[in-house]
Design a protein around this motif. Structure first.
Motif, short mmCIF file in Angstrom:
data_model
loop_
_atom_site.label_atom_id
_atom_site.label_comp_id
_atom_site.label_asym_id
_atom_site.label_seq_id
_atom_site.Cartn_x
_atom_site.Cartn_y
_atom_site.Cartn_z
N GLN A 64 28.98 -79.00 -80.62
CA GLN A 64 27.88 -78.77 -81.41
C GLN A 64 28.29 -78.01 -83.00
N THR A 65 29.78 -77.73 -82.77
CA THR A 65 30.27 -76.47 -83.35
C THR A 65 31.48 -77.31 -84.43
N LEU A 91 26.46 -84.63 -79.98
CA LEU A 91 25.95 -83.76 -79.74
C LEU A 91 25.82 -82.89 -81.06
N ALA A 92 25.71 -83.89 -82.23
CA ALA A 92 25.55 -82.85 -83.82
C ALA A 92 25.21 -83.57 -84.23
N ALA A 149 16.75 -81.63 -78.65
CA ALA A 149 17.44 -80.48 -79.72
C ALA A 149 17.03 -79.73 -80.40
N LEU A 200 21.30 -80.48 -83.82
CA LEU A 200 22.00 -80.26 -81.61
C LEU A 200 21.35 -80.41 -80.91
#
Length: 157
Positions: free
Chosen positions: A98-99, A132-133, A27, A65
Motif C-alpha cells: 500500500q506504500t 494492494l494499491a 478497497a 488501497l
C-alpha cells in the motif's frame, strides 16, 4: 449467424465471463481533492453518473488501497470533457504494497475538444497479481490553462 445487441457504451459486455469488482467492499480510496458536487464515489458506480471532479486545479491523484491482495485482469477508465479544449495526461501505476514502490502500467495523453472529442475511453487487459494499491494521476491540462481533472468512470475486473 447469431446476433446479440449490445450497449455500445458498456465497457464490459454481458457475454464476457469477467465481473467488475465491487470496489466499495474491497478497497478504500484516497483522493487529492474533490468537488462536493462530484464526489469520487460516483466514478465507481456501474450506472451512468456525473463522475468525479477535482476541486483544485492542477495534477490530481486518486489511489485505491485494497484490503487484501487482489488480482486484476482488466482496467477500464472513462474521462469526459464537454466544455474545455485541453490536452490531458494520465498515468496508472500499481504496487504490491500500500506504500509502494509503484510500477507504471500506462501513461496516455488525450486531446479534448468540445466540437469533436469530448470522451476518452481506455480499456486495458492486464495480468496484475497481488495488487494492494492502484494509483491514477491526472494532469488535466498540459498547457496549464486552468482546467479541473475529471474522471467519469473507473472499473476493475
Amino acid at each position: 449467424m447469431r446476433k446479440h445487441i449490445i450497449n455500445a457504451t458498456e465497457p464490459n459486455p454481458p457475454e464476457t465471463s469477467e465481473e467488475w469488482l465491487n470496489l466499495e467492499q474491497i478497497a478504500q480510496v484516497e483522493v487529492s481533492s474533490e468537488d462536493p458536487q462530484f464526489p469520487i464515489e460516483s466514478a465507481f458506480k456501474h450506472e451512468e453518473s456525473p463522475g468525479w471532479r477535482s476541486k483544485q486545479l492542477g495534477e490530481q491523484t486518486i489511489r485505491l488501497l485494497f484490503d487484501k491482495p487482489t488480482d486484476i485482469r482488466r482496467i477500464s477508465l472513462r474521462f469526459s470533457e464537454p466544455l474545455v479544449e485541453r490536452t490531458q495526461e494520465f498515468a496508472l501505476r500499481w504496487a504490491d504494497s500500500q506504500t509502494g514502490p509503484y510500477r507504471e502500467i500506462v501513461r496516455q495523453q488525450w486531446n479534448f475538444n468540445p466540437r469533436n472529442s469530448t470522451m476518452e475511453v481506455e480499456d486495458y487487459r492486464v495480468d496484475l497479481r497481488d495488487v494492494l494499491a492502484l494509483e491514477l494521476t491526472i494532469d488535466p491540462d498540459l498547457s496549464k490553462n486552468h482546467a479541473f481533472a475529471v474522471l467519469a468512470g473507473w472499473r476493475l475486473a
